[in-house]
Design a protein around this motif. Sequence first.
Motif: not given
Length: 434
Positions: A163, A167-168, A173-174, A179-180, A182
């Motif tokens: 995760w 996201v990062y 994913g960013s 993001t929500w 995932w």
Amino acid sequence: MKPLFLIMAYLVAVTLPLILSAWVGGPPRPFHQELASGLGILAFSMVLMEFILSGRFKAISNGVGLDVTMRFHQMMARTALVFALLHPFLYQGTPSGGQRPWDPTRELTITTDFSALSTGIVAYLLLASLALLAIGRTQLDYKYETWRLLHGIGALLIAVLLWHHTVYAGRYGSQPVMTWVWLAMTGVAVGSLLTVYLLIPLLQKARPWRVASVTQLTPKQWEVTVKPDGHSGLDYKAGQFVWLNVGNSPFSMKENPFSICSAPAAGPEISFMIRELGDFTRTIGQIKTGTVAYLDGAYGNLSIDGRTEPGVALIAGGVGLAPLLGILRQMRLTGDSREVKLIYGNRVIDQVAYRDELGADDVIYVLSEPPETWQGETGVIDAALMDRVFSEREFSEWVFVMCGPRIMMDVVEDHLINRGTPSHRILSERFNYD
């Protein structure tokens, strides 16, 4: 329709992040870079779905069978591993860094931010290790409880690390929406793990059982009977199994799956036929009457309830008799009028259990190492034996239920298909646990 529905639900859950990423993403990049991101996204979503395919959720395993659930679990885990292994090597751009968002045009493929990359690297190595340990568990010969604990902790770490990495360090994913997404999917996966290790034990603690009797059936086989302590018992079907924990806290890892050999019509007490094989089973004879026990179940779809075939063929090898004995007992107690035949195979005569109860009518005993005075079938349960026992009509019209060594079930299933038995009339569940 239930298996088809479950397959469709799985495909939707796995591909949803990929579809949403394509929808919210920026300008397209070269194909190999988009493929790299796509494989990473699929690998992560498949890893999260593995938590649901653990075999401990009745809506899934009871619908398609535990063996199908676990085989699918293994296949998808290995597919996710392949996707994850390919994912980083398909990027061919020069790493660039900077404060996020580090690229207004969203054309970059990777970040040099080590904190974002490191979680992906660790998850990458953990996923490969987890898969290899699962594949080689039998060869490594370490305790099932140890493997289960390591498997659960490893899976949890992988989910959290992926995760963070997605996201990062991910281009897609960013995005706030992703993001929500995932976060929600990871939360469901972690929640399923907490359900198995915390919620179910809490429910078990409120519904304890007590050991009513421990009876030796053969030199290495026992019957353990438990009775409900302060509650009405368990709602189950003949042929199903439970996870049994005897003499330990409901929160411990010391539980094992055992088929129920008693019949629901016999009352609230539940019996198990257990062979000495592993760490727990070798201590069966030491269990004292009154010892507390906990049951999680019932699981499995090895049941003939609601079926309309005119006859039932039960094919058992060794301790595989347990669920089939439960079915046979239920049929006898309820006055089931269907025809029934039982083939029961063992290596030596001392391994034959419940012989007095089973009797000789419609029961075919098979020994691979018979004594000189043996009058029954010899060898193994194979195609030739099946042809001697069952008629053409029985092959085409009866339901066949089997449990035993994998080799035996493979041989029997292949022959049934060759003889024209429809696949929906062949019931089996394979177990590879202590």
